[in-house]
Design a protein around this motif. Structure first.
Motif, mmCIF file in Angstrom:
data_model
loop_
_atom_site.group_PDB
_atom_site.id
_atom_site.type_symbol
_atom_site.label_atom_id
_atom_site.label_comp_id
_atom_site.label_asym_id
_atom_site.label_seq_id
_atom_site.Cartn_x
_atom_site.Cartn_y
_atom_site.Cartn_z
ATOM 1 N N ALA A 132 0.839 -1.231 0.012
ATOM 2 C CA ALA A 132 -0.111 -0.005 -0.018
ATOM 3 C C ALA A 132 0.835 1.245 -0.081
ATOM 4 C CB ALA A 132 -0.885 -0.049 1.173
ATOM 5 N N ALA A 133 1.998 1.140 0.571
ATOM 6 C CA ALA A 133 2.707 2.350 0.517
ATOM 7 C C ALA A 133 3.329 3.002 -0.895
ATOM 8 C CB ALA A 133 4.158 2.047 1.391
ATOM 9 N N PHE A 134 3.282 1.858 -1.675
ATOM 10 C CA PHE A 134 3.638 2.188 -3.163
ATOM 11 C C PHE A 134 2.289 2.681 -4.088
ATOM 12 C CE2 PHE A 134 7.115 -0.819 -2.129
ATOM 13 C CZ PHE A 134 8.105 0.067 -2.363
ATOM 14 N N MET A 135 1.305 2.365 -3.342
ATOM 15 C CA MET A 135 -0.170 2.819 -3.962
ATOM 16 C C MET A 135 -0.530 4.027 -3.345
ATOM 17 S SD MET A 135 -1.750 -1.038 -4.145
ATOM 18 C CE MET A 135 -3.257 -0.470 -4.830
ATOM 19 N N VAL A 136 -0.034 4.579 -2.353
ATOM 20 C CA VAL A 136 -0.825 5.722 -1.738
ATOM 21 C C VAL A 136 -0.685 6.920 -2.458
ATOM 22 C CG1 VAL A 136 -0.306 7.337 0.429
ATOM 23 C CG2 VAL A 136 -0.254 5.083 0.835
ATOM 24 N N PRO A 137 0.599 7.412 -3.020
ATOM 25 C CA PRO A 137 0.429 8.305 -3.870
ATOM 26 C C PRO A 137 -0.760 8.489 -5.108
ATOM 27 C CG PRO A 137 2.792 7.725 -3.501
ATOM 28 C CD PRO A 137 1.631 6.794 -3.236
ATOM 29 N N SER A 138 -0.849 7.280 -5.711
ATOM 30 C CA SER A 138 -1.827 7.114 -6.741
ATOM 31 C C SER A 138 -3.276 7.399 -6.217
ATOM 32 C CB SER A 138 -1.823 6.098 -7.621
ATOM 33 O OG SER A 138 -1.899 4.730 -7.075
ATOM 34 N N LEU A 139 -3.437 6.601 -5.106
ATOM 35 C CA LEU A 139 -4.706 6.697 -4.496
ATOM 36 C C LEU A 139 -4.995 8.105 -3.737
ATOM 37 C CD1 LEU A 139 -4.693 3.256 -2.227
ATOM 38 C CD2 LEU A 139 -6.013 3.927 -4.423
ATOM 39 N N MET A 140 -4.198 8.786 -3.199
ATOM 40 C CA MET A 140 -4.337 10.087 -2.791
ATOM 41 C C MET A 140 -4.516 11.114 -4.089
ATOM 42 S SD MET A 140 -4.538 9.797 0.488
ATOM 43 C CE MET A 140 -4.520 11.386 1.142
ATOM 44 N N GLY A 141 -4.092 10.665 -5.087
ATOM 45 C CA GLY A 141 -4.080 11.582 -6.344
ATOM 46 C C GLY A 141 -5.535 11.482 -6.803
ATOM 47 N N SER A 142 -6.102 10.175 -6.907
ATOM 48 C CA SER A 142 -7.150 10.056 -7.158
ATOM 49 C C SER A 142 -8.387 10.864 -6.451
ATOM 50 C CB SER A 142 -7.909 8.656 -7.069
ATOM 51 O OG SER A 142 -7.816 8.060 -5.836
ATOM 52 N N LEU A 143 -8.191 11.428 -5.166
ATOM 53 C CA LEU A 143 -8.872 12.091 -4.483
ATOM 54 C C LEU A 143 -9.047 13.377 -4.902
ATOM 55 C CD1 LEU A 143 -8.252 10.926 -0.897
ATOM 56 C CD2 LEU A 143 -10.191 10.196 -2.144
ATOM 57 N N GLY A 144 -7.916 14.011 -5.595
ATOM 58 C CA GLY A 144 -8.170 15.264 -6.103
ATOM 59 C C GLY A 144 -6.581 15.835 -5.756
ATOM 60 N N ASN A 197 -0.059 18.534 1.763
ATOM 61 C CA ASN A 197 1.100 18.285 0.909
ATOM 62 C C ASN A 197 2.296 17.499 1.875
ATOM 63 O OD1 ASN A 197 0.790 19.138 -1.820
ATOM 64 N ND2 ASN A 197 1.259 21.301 -1.138
ATOM 65 N N SER A 198 2.537 17.872 3.166
ATOM 66 C CA SER A 198 3.287 17.357 4.003
ATOM 67 C C SER A 198 2.701 15.981 4.288
ATOM 68 C CB SER A 198 3.419 17.965 5.299
ATOM 69 O OG SER A 198 4.029 19.045 5.166
ATOM 70 N N LEU A 199 1.471 15.484 4.386
ATOM 71 C CA LEU A 199 0.926 14.448 4.697
ATOM 72 C C LEU A 199 1.008 13.322 3.473
ATOM 73 C CD1 LEU A 199 -0.659 12.320 6.720
ATOM 74 C CD2 LEU A 199 -2.823 13.561 5.532
ATOM 75 N N LEU A 200 1.041 13.868 2.524
ATOM 76 C CA LEU A 200 1.003 13.487 1.323
ATOM 77 C C LEU A 200 2.400 12.792 0.880
ATOM 78 C CD1 LEU A 200 -0.944 15.037 -1.256
ATOM 79 C CD2 LEU A 200 -1.726 12.835 0.050
ATOM 80 N N SER A 201 3.249 13.400 1.378
ATOM 81 C CA SER A 201 4.690 13.098 1.289
ATOM 82 C C SER A 201 5.191 12.237 2.298
ATOM 83 C CB SER A 201 5.502 14.164 1.199
ATOM 84 O OG SER A 201 5.761 15.132 2.611
ATOM 85 N N ILE A 202 4.527 12.212 3.424
ATOM 86 C CA ILE A 202 5.045 11.265 4.609
ATOM 87 C C ILE A 202 4.354 9.930 4.581
ATOM 88 C CG2 ILE A 202 3.908 12.265 6.418
ATOM 89 C CD1 ILE A 202 6.587 12.037 8.023
ATOM 90 N N LEU A 203 3.013 10.032 4.091
ATOM 91 C CA LEU A 203 2.212 8.931 4.352
ATOM 92 C C LEU A 203 2.773 7.532 3.835
ATOM 93 C CD1 LEU A 203 -0.328 8.637 5.608
ATOM 94 C CD2 LEU A 203 -1.516 9.010 3.463
ATOM 95 N N PRO A 204 3.446 7.615 2.620
ATOM 96 C CA PRO A 204 4.106 6.346 2.198
ATOM 97 C C PRO A 204 5.073 5.674 3.002
ATOM 98 C CG PRO A 204 3.941 7.864 0.148
ATOM 99 C CD PRO A 204 3.594 8.500 1.572
#
Length: 182
Positions: A56-68, A92-99
């Motif tokens: 899921a760590a590898f998928m988080v950026p694309s999943l978050m991108g699908s939210l807008g 942006n900070s959350l999106l960068s650290i979440l993976p």
């Protein structure tokens, strides 16, 4: 049976049989078998969830991108919860650290799962180190159950608290368990 040469003195060597000691499953107390199975199952689940988190760590950026975009996320959050203050920089900070958080959580779960499997195997083998680690892990479960009860999860907290106390009692104080680990 393996033969082992034992030197008794400097002049004499005696050969004696050495049997590899393996516990007979019928000699293992039922409680130890059940607790060992619990550790095996928890270990397998922890490993599975750990692998899921790493993937899921590898998928988080694309999943978050699908939210807008981050701006759209801030707008959606503030509309849904007018009392919170969220900035685009926060998102942006959350999106960068979440993976990274997902990957670290996954690796920790995998390590704990492997440790649980080894504890389960050690319990079946009558290993004292496995008993000590099992008692420690179960004690942490008791503390976690108490916190769950305090946070309002009364029913599940009480159920887990009872399960952990029974396991703790059996490993620490039951005579069959004490004899098995001697």
């Amino acid at each position: 049976m393996a033969k082992k040469r034992v030197k008794r003195s400097s002049k004499r060597t005696v050969t004696k049989s050495v049997a590899k000691i393996q516990p007979n499953l019928s000699n293992i107390p039922t409680g130890i078998k059940i607790i060992s199975i619990i550790f095996y199952v928890v270990g397998a689940l922890a490993i599975a969830f750990g692998v899921f988190f790493v993937v899921a760590a590898f998928m988080v950026p694309s999943l978050m991108g699908s939210l807008g975009t981050p701006e759209e996320l801030v707008q959606k959050l503030t509309q849904a919860n007018p009392g919170i203050q969220v900035s685009v920089a926060d998102v942006n900070s959350l999106l960068s650290i979440l993976p990274v958080l997902f990957a670290v959580a996954g690796v920790v779960l995998i390590i704990l799962g492997i440790l649980d499997v080894f504890i389960g195997r050690g319990l079946i083998g009558g290993k004292q180190w496995a008993k000590v680690l099992a008692i420690l892990f179960v004690a942490l479960g008791i503390v976690q159950s108490v916190f769950s009860i305090m946070r309002g999860r009364i029913i599940s907290g009480i159920i887990w608290l009872v399960i952990f106390i029974v396991i703790e009692y059996y490993l620490g104080f039951d005579e069959k368990s004490k004899k098995f680990f001697r």
